[in-house]
Design a protein around this motif. Structure first.
Motif, PDB file in Angstrom:
ATOM      1  N   UNK A   1      25.919   1.291   9.302  1.00 38.12           N
ATOM      2  CA  UNK A   1      26.393   2.233  10.318  1.00 38.12           C
ATOM      3  C   UNK A   1      27.216   3.344   9.676  1.00 38.12           C
TER       4      UNK A   1
ATOM      5  N   UNK B   1      20.193  -0.863  16.523  1.00 40.65           N
ATOM      6  CA  UNK B   1      21.617  -1.125  16.512  1.00 40.65           C
ATOM      7  C   UNK B   1      22.217  -0.951  17.893  1.00 40.65           C
TER       8      UNK B   1
ATOM      9  N   UNK C   1      32.182   4.675  17.270  1.00 40.87           N
ATOM     10  CA  UNK C   1      31.754   3.936  16.084  1.00 40.87           C
ATOM     11  C   UNK C   1      31.104   4.857  15.057  1.00 40.87           C
ATOM     12  N   UNK C   2      30.452   5.884  15.538  1.00 41.93           N
ATOM     13  CA  UNK C   2      29.883   6.845  14.596  1.00 41.93           C
ATOM     14  C   UNK C   2      29.978   8.233  15.203  1.00 41.93           C
ATOM     15  N   UNK C   3      29.643   9.225  14.424  1.00 40.68           N
ATOM     16  CA  UNK C   3      29.731  10.596  14.922  1.00 40.68           C
ATOM     17  C   UNK C   3      28.774  10.757  16.097  1.00 40.68           C
TER      18      UNK C   3
ATOM     19  N   UNK D   1      22.329  12.283   2.931  1.00 45.95           N
ATOM     20  CA  UNK D   1      23.058  12.325   4.191  1.00 45.95           C
ATOM     21  C   UNK D   1      24.536  11.989   4.051  1.00 45.95           C
ATOM     22  N   UNK D   2      24.950  11.498   2.904  1.00 50.79           N
ATOM     23  CA  UNK D   2      26.346  11.082   2.813  1.00 50.79           C
ATOM     24  C   UNK D   2      27.266  12.290   2.843  1.00 50.79           C
TER      25      UNK D   2
ATOM     26  N   UNK E   1      25.045  16.827  13.235  1.00 52.19           N
ATOM     27  CA  UNK E   1      24.625  16.761  11.835  1.00 52.19           C
ATOM     28  C   UNK E   1      24.271  18.157  11.350  1.00 52.19           C
TER      29      UNK E   1
ATOM     30  N   UNK F   1      27.712  -3.077   9.270  1.00 52.64           N
ATOM     31  CA  UNK F   1      28.511  -1.878   9.549  1.00 52.64           C
ATOM     32  C   UNK F   1      28.629  -0.941   8.353  1.00 52.64           C
TER      33      UNK F   1
ATOM     34  N   UNK G   1      24.816   5.644   7.610  1.00 58.94           N
ATOM     35  CA  UNK G   1      23.828   6.402   8.382  1.00 58.94           C
ATOM     36  C   UNK G   1      24.500   7.369   9.337  1.00 58.94           C
ATOM     37  N   UNK G   2      25.788   7.122   9.620  1.00 57.06           N
ATOM     38  CA  UNK G   2      26.542   8.136  10.332  1.00 57.06           C
ATOM     39  C   UNK G   2      25.898   8.565  11.638  1.00 57.06           C
ATOM     40  N   UNK G   3      25.389   7.598  12.380  1.00 54.76           N
ATOM     41  CA  UNK G   3      24.829   7.943  13.678  1.00 54.76           C
ATOM     42  C   UNK G   3      23.310   8.024  13.722  1.00 54.76           C
ATOM     43  N   UNK G   4      22.674   8.063  12.552  1.00 52.78           N
ATOM     44  CA  UNK G   4      21.210   8.043  12.544  1.00 52.78           C
ATOM     45  C   UNK G   4      20.714   6.622  12.731  1.00 52.78           C
ATOM     46  N   UNK G   5      19.521   6.491  13.309  1.00 53.50           N
ATOM     47  CA  UNK G   5      18.979   5.150  13.479  1.00 53.50           C
ATOM     48  C   UNK G   5      18.380   4.618  12.179  1.00 53.50           C
TER      49      UNK G   5
ATOM     50  N   UNK H   1      28.072  16.908  -2.737  1.00 56.37           N
ATOM     51  CA  UNK H   1      29.010  16.114  -1.947  1.00 56.37           C
ATOM     52  C   UNK H   1      30.173  15.626  -2.807  1.00 56.37           C
TER      53      UNK H   1
END
Lengths: 423, 513
Positions: free
Chosen positions: B408, B118, A156-158, B423-424, A163, B405, B411-415, A224
């Motif tokens: 989700x 999550x 679902x995510x990396x 962070x993008x 990072x 989502x 945030x790419x995996x961060x809480x 970015x």
């Protein structure tokens, strides 16, 4: 198709697809790039991490123990090494490998362990860069149009820890999920010329704001956007399009996870220095080896194709392949009637292929149940120092963390010298 | 700490106090704003740092909207605010926004994901819990009362009492795993996670501290109410140790850094813990909330990280933290009061522009830090512009796009989002820049704005007010006039589409400044 007709003339585009369809070996465009890359003495080393999320069981893969392992073992091309019988294709390629059997690390919950396995550091207040981000900084070229670090996953995510942390967004991984579509949204919604005009207008209108603030989020945003735009315009972005790969080659990598590994190969070929690819769903098998039963065959297929393809292209010597997860699995004697496989960080296996390493070795020795190290524990820091050394990265180099604190790439780790390429 | 044995329900002495504080809230808050400014100025003076000037009305308006409602202001509100010459307009606006129902929703968007992670396996009905939280924030429930209720929530089902959502979701395995960590980090600013297995490396927390807290939460279990779906099941006290807690070490329930209270049989130990945790004299509770609220507005706490305020990490402004904490307690844990004090301060209202000499300032507040928009803020801003993200199917995800989502994805995996760090990645940028659905919605927006603009200059103003909440500068007007001329062969819809696109992807739109 991912909108390349915007980037190429119509004829180039058609020619390219036709070549891809006709060629049984390589699609026409990628070959010159790869050949050039292979010949060039300045080609940097590259790295593919094949990630088994949730924890690959050493007992059901590379540290087979009679009376403990739930599968049988088979001989390999490396005399003296037996591996799991669910990995027959890899067994024939193990002479390219060195197996580390005595990884001994500090974390045993998934998130924290994955963070540790990606960064070499236990999770704390400072977000550390992953190995991929470090490779991006150390090996990547700033003018390279693709990201220097890609992360292919069906999760679902990396994976946690993948990072760029304090190295900043310039070294953040490009996350790729939907492989059939390549990179989503790569084509502008308007003509390319109009897109360029818009982008130029944006830069002019936003300039004052950015200059007045000198703030990390502003700089990060602009960097970015720039990366995204370069990606849209690059020839190399065709590497993302799996439909350009011959059918036979696609089949040889197998299922959707294997297609990710194929994508990793294509990215390495055009010069991306670091690719992480998740194989399998969750390997987090607490009782028995059901998930291993399911995911070992696709892993075998994809990884062996990757090794063979890179070898054929003369890229295996410069490409290090690392097979790992965040930890191994703990198990008991089968005569106890227990098929339990818990999170296990006291002794677990990783495997290295290619990259010019001295292959054909088995590092470390575990006890009867592959549960504890008997000889030569390898800490995560030793492991990182080893990988960095293989890739030609000076792991003693210091980077600057927030607050100006100097932080070494690897602190307190020693490479496994007997693996390192002869220099 | 002493506790009368056998008590079961706490009476809220603080409630009446808090109403008293509210009646006098305005002047009290202004007093506190002045104090904030004095303390900040004292440190700036000591460091010899020049401060940036006060933000203009447009900068302030956008910021305070994003910070309090989680969305940028509507264009007509911007125009009216810039027009008004009322000297009290900023203070009045802050009060207005605190009474807007979006305020509670925004606060719930901040606190909800902190309280229900999550990754939580046993998902409680999140929407019910989030709605409940939003309501509490909109009613300005005193913080001690709200947290007390979260810690002790009991009910037959999530419908009957949505507050059970917090503990019901985190009590899935041994409670200490998640619940203890969340309770101490979120409400007490103390991270004792490491002490679960070993001594804390930077503080004196021990395993006994960890399990001492954890074991207040081992006598609670999910209900089995007939006719209620399993994930909607409630939470109730149980006299016996619950099943999942049998693996917890046998340490007597003990307050963090304090004593082990005598617990009578039949008393739910959670109440004893909650009584201690939310007490006005608790050394962690109010301080942690004040620090978090500060971080919510300034991107960083007075102590960092906000989850782990150990003694060895000195506050940047110790006296300010102490005074804010005192005043917050004195106000009866009145969150509105704290927000008013912060938002009315000159410190909060400073521009985010650098001035000569303060370029490198990170912690003295010589200018407003530039914050990333949270995923929720970005989502709200897109929705407010009519660029509905919910209509998007499968944007490189396995599911349709919902706020959850989308979070989700970004945030790419961060809480949690991090306010000061971008962070993008490039894929996110591609999504916003090129997604066909967003492109077609942008066309609709251009057409809509064009109906109320008579001249190109008016159209440009409308675009700026709508997207960036301000009028363009003279230079920007010139740039755009030139741009319009250079595009004389394109349709005006295309050209205004270009301008809209450029504004939407500017860093100015993408951050909260």
């Amino acid at each position: 198709m991912i909108g390349l007709e915007q980037l190429l003339s119509r004829r180039d585009f058609v020619g390219c697809s036709a070549a891809a369809a006709a060629s049984a070996s390589l699609s026409g465009w990628i070959h010159p790039l790869a050949a050039e890359a292979a010949q060039s003495t300045t080609r940097h080393k590259s790295c593919v991490v094949v990630w088994t999320d949730g924890g690959l069981s050493q007992l059901e893969s590379f540290d087979m123990k009679p009376g403990y392992s739930l599968f049988d073992s088979i001989e390999t091309s490396l005399p003296g090494l037996r591996i799991c019988d669910r990995l027959p294709k890899l067994a024939a390629l193990m002479h390219h490998a060195t197996v580390i059997r005595t990884m001994c690390t500090e974390e045993q919950s998934h998130g924290r362990a994955a963070y540790l396995a990606h960064t070499g550091v236990r999770r704390g207040p400072v977000v550390y860069p992953s190995l991929g981000a470090i490779a991006s900084m150390e090996l990547g070229k700033p003018d390279f149009p693709l990201p220097n670090y890609a992360c292919i996953t069906s999760l679902r995510h990396l994976p946690t820890g993948s990072r760029s942390g304090f190295l900043g967004p310039g070294h953040a991984p490009l996350g790729l999920r939907n492989l059939e579509k390549g990179i989503a949204n790569l084509r502008p919604a308007v003509q390319m010329q109009q897109f360029d005009d818009r982008y130029d207008l944006l830069s002019r209108l936003d300039k004052g704001f950015a200059e007045d603030r000198k703030a990390a989020p502003v700089a990060g945003h602009l960097a970015t956007l720039q990366r995204a735009k370069r990606l849209m315009q690059s020839q190399e972005s065709k590497a993302f399009d799996l439909s350009l790969e011959p059918e036979k080659s696609r089949e040889s990598y197998g299922d959707k996870y294997g297609q990710g590994v194929l994508l990793a190969r294509r990215l390495i070929e055009v010069g991306v220095p670091f690719v992480e690819v998740t194989v399998g769903g969750s390997w987090d098998n607490h009782s028995g080896a059901e998930y291993h039963e399911r995911y070992l065959p696709p892993l075998d297929m994809a990884l062996s194709s990757l090794i063979a393809d890179l070898n054929d292209r003369g890229l295996l010597d410069t490409t290090l392949i690392v097979l790992m997860g965040e930890f191994g699995r703990g198990g008991r004697k089968l005569t106890n009637g227990s098929k339990e496989r818990n999170h296990w960080n006291r002794a677990w296996s990783t495997v290295l292929f290619g990259g010019g390493i001295k292959a054909g070795q088995i590092i470390g020795k575990t006890d009867d149940g592959a549960q504890y190290v008997e000889d030569r524990p390898v800490s995560i820091r030793d492991f990182f120092a080893t990988i960095c050394s293989i890739l030609g990265i000076d792991y003693t180099k210091e980077n600057t963390a927030p607050g100006g604190r100097p932080i070494r790439i690897v602190d307190d780790g020693n490479p496994i010298t007997e693996i390192l390429p002869a220099s | 700490m002493r506790f009368a044995p056998g008590f079961s329900v706490r009476t809220f002495a603080t409630l009446s106090l808090s109403i008293a504080a509210l009646a006098d809230g305005q002047s009290g808050a202004q007093e506190l704003s002045r104090l904030i400014d004095q303390e900040i100025q004292a440190r700036l003076d000591a460091a010899g740092l020049p401060a940036s000037s006060v933000a203009d009305d447009a900068e302030f308006l956008r910021r305070v909207y994003l910070d309090l409602l989680g969305v940028m202001p509507p264009a007509d509100r911007v125009a009216a605010f810039l027009e008004s010459s009322d000297p009290q307009k900023r203070t009045e606006l802050i009060d207005d926004l605190l009474n807007d129902p979006k305020y509670g929703r925004h606060m719930a968007n901040i606190w909800g994901p902190m309280l229900i992670l999550e990754k939580t396996f046993v998902r409680p009905p999140k929407p019910l819990f989030f709605d409940w939280l939003a309501k509490q924030f909109n009613q300005n429930r005193p913080w001690d009362e709200l947290v007390f209720e979260l810690l002790t929530a009991t009910g037959e089902s999530a419908q009957q009492n949505p507050a059970i959502g917090f503990l019901a979701s985190e009590l899935r395995t041994i409670p200490p795993d998640l619940a203890t960590n969340l309770i101490t980090t979120r409400f007490l600013g103390v991270n004792i996670e490491c002490a679960q297995c070993h001594e804390h490396p930077f503080a004196s927390w021990t395993k006994d501290d960890y399990w001492g807290v954890a074991n207040f939460f081992t006598r609670v279990k999910r209900t089995k109410t007939a006719g209620v779906k399993s994930r909607y099941q409630g939470l109730m006290h149980t006299a016996k140790l619950n099943r999942v807690s049998t693996r917890a070490p046998e340490v007597a329930p003990k307050f963090l850094g304090g004593v082990a209270p005598t617990l009578d049989d039949g008393v739910d130990p959670r109440f004893v813990f909650a009584e201690w945790a939310t007490d006005a004299k608790n050394p962690f509770f109010a301080r942690a909330k004040v620090n978090r609220m500060w971080a919510q507005f300034f991107g960083r706490g007075l102590v960092n990280p906000v989850d782990d305020m150990v003694e060895s990490r000195k506050p940047t402004h110790p006296r300010l933290l102490e005074r804010l904490t005192e005043e917050f307690v004195r106000s009866g844990f009145d969150v509105h009061f704290l927000v008013r004090a912060i938002c009315n301060s000159r410190t909060y209202q400073r521009t985010s522009k650098v001035t000569k000499g303060n370029e490198d300032d990170r912690e003295f507040y010589s200018r407003m830090p530039v914050k990333m928009l949270t995923p929720e803020q970005l989502w709200n801003c897109y929705e407010a512009l009519g660029l509905e993200l919910t209509e998007i199917r499968n944007p490189n995800l396995h599911a349709d796009l919902t706020l959850e989502n989308f979070r989700t994805l970004l945030l790419n995996g961060d809480e949690e989002p991090s306010a000061l760090e971008y962070k993008h990645g490039a894929t996110h940028a591609l999504f916003f820049m090129n997604h066909v659905h967003l492109a077609s919605r942008q066309k609709v927006l251009v057409r809509q704005l064009a109906t109320s603009a008579r001249t190109p200059a008016e159209m440009i103003d409308r675009l700026y007010l709508t997207v960036l909440s301000r009028y363009p500068t003279t230079q920007q007007r010139e740039t755009l006039t030139e741009f319009l001329q250079s595009k004389s062969e394109s349709s005006s819809e295309d050209t205004y589409g270009d301008i809209l696109w450029a504004l939407l992807h500017s860093s100015e739109f993408t951050v909260n400044h």
